[in-house]
Design a protein around this motif. Sequence first.
Motif: not given
Lengths: 212, 266
Positions: B246-257
């Motif tokens: 799931f897209m991270s909701v807290n605004g932090e970049p996910g693994l891919f980001g």
Amino acid sequence: MFVPATQPVHVEQLVFKGLKQGLTLFVPEKESFVYWLEVLDRQLDQAKGFFQGGAILVELGERQLTPGELAGLKKILAKYRIRIKGFNPVQRKKLNPRPEKQLPASSGVLLIKGTVRNGQRLEHEGDIVVKGDLNPGGELVATGDIIVLGALRGIAHAGAGGNVKAEIIAFTLAPVQLRIAHIFSRAPEGRKGQHGPEIAYIKGEKIVVERL
Amino acid sequence: MAGRVIVVTSGKGGVGKTTTVANIGTGLALRHKKVVMIDADIGLRNLDVVMGLENRIIYDLVDVAEKTCRSVHKALIKDKRLSNLFLLPAAQTRNKDAISPEQMVAIVDELKEEFDYILVDCPAGIERGFDNAVAAATEAIVVTTPEVSAVRDADRIIGLLQDKEIYDPVLILNRLRPDMVRKGDMMDVDDINDILAIKLLGIVPDDEEIIISTNKGEPAVLNNHSKAGEAFRNIVRRMEGEEVPFMSVNGEPGLFGRFLKLLNGK
């Protein structure tokens, strides 16, 4: 003209038995509940007038109903003006072999599997146990106790009919309203019920809540 | 093999059912599935507008039910972008009573053999329109927004779906605003899951692109720069059985980001 011979169709029927506690409908544990509801509807339709206006007991055996299934059963019975006065008279007898005169035959435990959701209302003469949550907008009404093995966030009315000894127990107690017998109470604003299991009962003329 | 019949419903209006159907339908078609979207919102049809197909409607759902047109295929409108995507529009000048649940089942049965996915856009409310839309479905997607009122209605709908023997609906949480969740001003995924307790199919962030794409009649899923479009592409992949985080909701970049950042040397 060709006239088809009437085939002897084997139709399963539900059994009504006259037990000591009253007329009892036996719902077998095999097949889906929805299947039996269809059978029941057909059966009652054929026997129109026979049961009109009566109250029956329902024997479910080991089967546990979802709120929707119970609502479906009540809806069909209501169509023929039949009321449910209790559940599982047979099982109760097994669990409790001593004859108890003071308890009415109708006081059985109704076990509900799953969450009671917004818009669902369950009434029962006896105790209700929910293996799930009672969500906001959902309503439970019991003449006995109400136990919710999850979060109670809707409206629970225990002791309906006047039993002031009735209790409400929930793993998380965050109700919109609690009602026991004739006493109503509103939860304090912002109550989240994060104290673990709690019990509500009448003390004096008030409903009090305590940790269990 | 018979196709999957999925109803998209919410109880409350304006939470994004039609947008969801348009995007999921388009997304599945992009993956070379044969898809038909049925607009069951008779009298208040929108799906044709969102898809940009309004001017191609000749026959509609009611015409098919009343057999005004020879076959259901006469009423199907082929999408202007994808040749394996079709729309069965609702009638606009009639009301919900114009068709019955039985007629709906018959229409869907006919389409089932031919299509991989049949998506039904359910009207708001819990009356006849709901009964019609749900009648033929074996799966359901419940759409809600992070508002108490929408979540309550979603809960009601899940109960009603159970009565129709659809026991495992999945949830799309639409229009989430990560900034507001972070500040504690909006219900987050856990709050909603606490109440509804059903499987989450996807989280779609609030995105201005959706309004633009709706007005243009071009689903956001086609737009590679839209956040919501990306969320819908992920939802489609999950529907096809892929495991997508799931897209991270807290605004932090996910693994891919974080990986991208590393590549860019930031």
